[in-house]
Design an enzyme around this catalytic site. Sequence first.
Site, short mmCIF file in Angstrom:
data_model
loop_
_atom_site.label_atom_id
_atom_site.label_comp_id
_atom_site.label_asym_id
_atom_site.label_seq_id
_atom_site.Cartn_x
_atom_site.Cartn_y
_atom_site.Cartn_z
N ALA A 7 0.84 -1.22 0.00
CA ALA A 7 0.00 0.00 0.00
C ALA A 7 0.86 1.25 0.00
CB ALA A 7 -0.94 -0.02 1.20
N GLY A 8 1.95 1.20 -0.76
CA GLY A 8 2.75 2.40 -0.98
C GLY A 8 2.08 3.25 -2.06
N LYS A 184 16.29 1.43 -16.21
CA LYS A 184 16.13 2.88 -16.43
C LYS A 184 16.31 3.66 -15.13
CE LYS A 184 11.96 3.36 -14.47
NZ LYS A 184 11.53 4.31 -13.43
N THR A 241 11.63 9.16 -16.49
CA THR A 241 12.36 9.13 -15.22
C THR A 241 13.64 9.97 -15.28
OG1 THR A 241 11.51 6.87 -15.10
CG2 THR A 241 13.03 7.51 -13.40
N ARG A 248 11.94 9.75 -7.93
CA ARG A 248 12.84 9.64 -6.76
C ARG A 248 14.25 9.27 -7.19
NH1 ARG A 248 8.49 5.67 -4.31
NH2 ARG A 248 8.71 5.07 -6.49
N ASN A 249 14.36 8.46 -8.25
CA ASN A 249 15.70 8.09 -8.71
C ASN A 249 16.43 9.31 -9.27
OD1 ASN A 249 16.10 4.96 -8.60
ND2 ASN A 249 13.97 5.28 -9.18
#
Length: 319
Positions: A7-8, A184, A241, A248-249
Amino acid sequence: MISVLGAGAFGTALAVVLAQSGKDVTLWARSPEAVEAINVTRQTSRLPGVTLPAKITATSDLNHAASAPVVLVATPTQTLRAVLSQITAPMTGTRIVLCCKGIDVETGMGVAETTAHLKPGAIPAILTGPSFATDIAQGLPTALTLACADPEVGKALQLDLATPSLRLYRTTDTIGAELGGALKNVIAIACGACIGEGMGESARAALMTRGFAEMTRLAMHFGADPRTLTGMSGLGDLMLTCTSEKSRNYRHGLALGRQDPVDRTATVEGVKTAEAVTRLSKRLGVDMPISEIVFEVTTENCSVAEAITALLNRSLKEE
Ligand SMILES: NC(=O)C1=CN([C@@H]2O[C@H](COP(=O)(O)OP(=O)(O)OC[C@H]3O[C@@H](n4cnc5c(N)ncnc54)[C@H](OP(=O)(O)O)[C@@H]3O)[C@@H](O)[C@H]2O)C=CC1
Ligand SMILES: O=C(CO)COP(=O)(O)O
């Protein structure tokens, strides 16, 4: 009925869009507090401002959630083995749709291989491509790849999981799909670091292009169809991304380039995947220079400036 494990941000977003299209969704969260919050307030801190439809029922009972015929898994990749190992409910014939992006650093396995290993009777599939959880949860248009080695199951899953805002393209190339999504993230860290260090957008374009070349090289080594890499799961997700501060990356790389502290609480899959790729590239003899240097930078073995110099000083070669 469909279950989502995790549940992220992403698991919840998928649950929201599926529930909005009329499906009953069981959402597994490991903490009873998170379950209570979802079921009572219909809100979650993972997706602020999003109201969770009544068709979502959260549970902390993993075996109950895993007993659905279609189980989406959206936990971080490095926890996948532990989560699957905890499930004692029979999963023969279960369609396990992996939504996590990464390579297990201990085993070097991708998420479909990990699943096939731990749940041999289940049918693994991959759902991957350019999609931020917040975009999906808001019902913004999104297109993803649905990969399943069994073409008939793939067709059924495509029909089951597509919604008016979530368009799914189908492939049987699970290896290409899962590796595109995993690799990626490593290149996105490199691109963030490049921009954070002030190297400019031309350098980022070069990193994306050469990054795509090495993603394709490793994927083809494992038997992937290079056309899969040019699709949503590879090039599509690479573009998103490597260019968005929502990633976040990418933000992790930006912080490294700016010499700011990195957020150690965030799910940044590219960090462990860079380590896994470095081990694989050395063992298999596949040239992965950007991924290897990302591993060096993320483990603080070299600075971003040294990494860029090292990449530029490689011997000149044909494109
Ligand atoms: N966010 C996005 O936009 C997208 C994410 N993905 C992929 O989805 C996957 C999950 O990412 P995301 O949802 O964003 O991550 P989040 O950081 O938002 O959430 C991670 C979730 O995993 C749970 N979790 C953490 N550790 C464990 C563990 N050891 N065992 C079981 N559950 C655990 C967390 O539970 P708790 O809350 O209890 O800590 C939380 O529910 C990643 O592989 C990511 O690459 C793919 C596409 C888009
Ligand atoms: O995979 C994603 C977009 O497709 C999400 O990217 P991050 O995990 O870097 O936030």
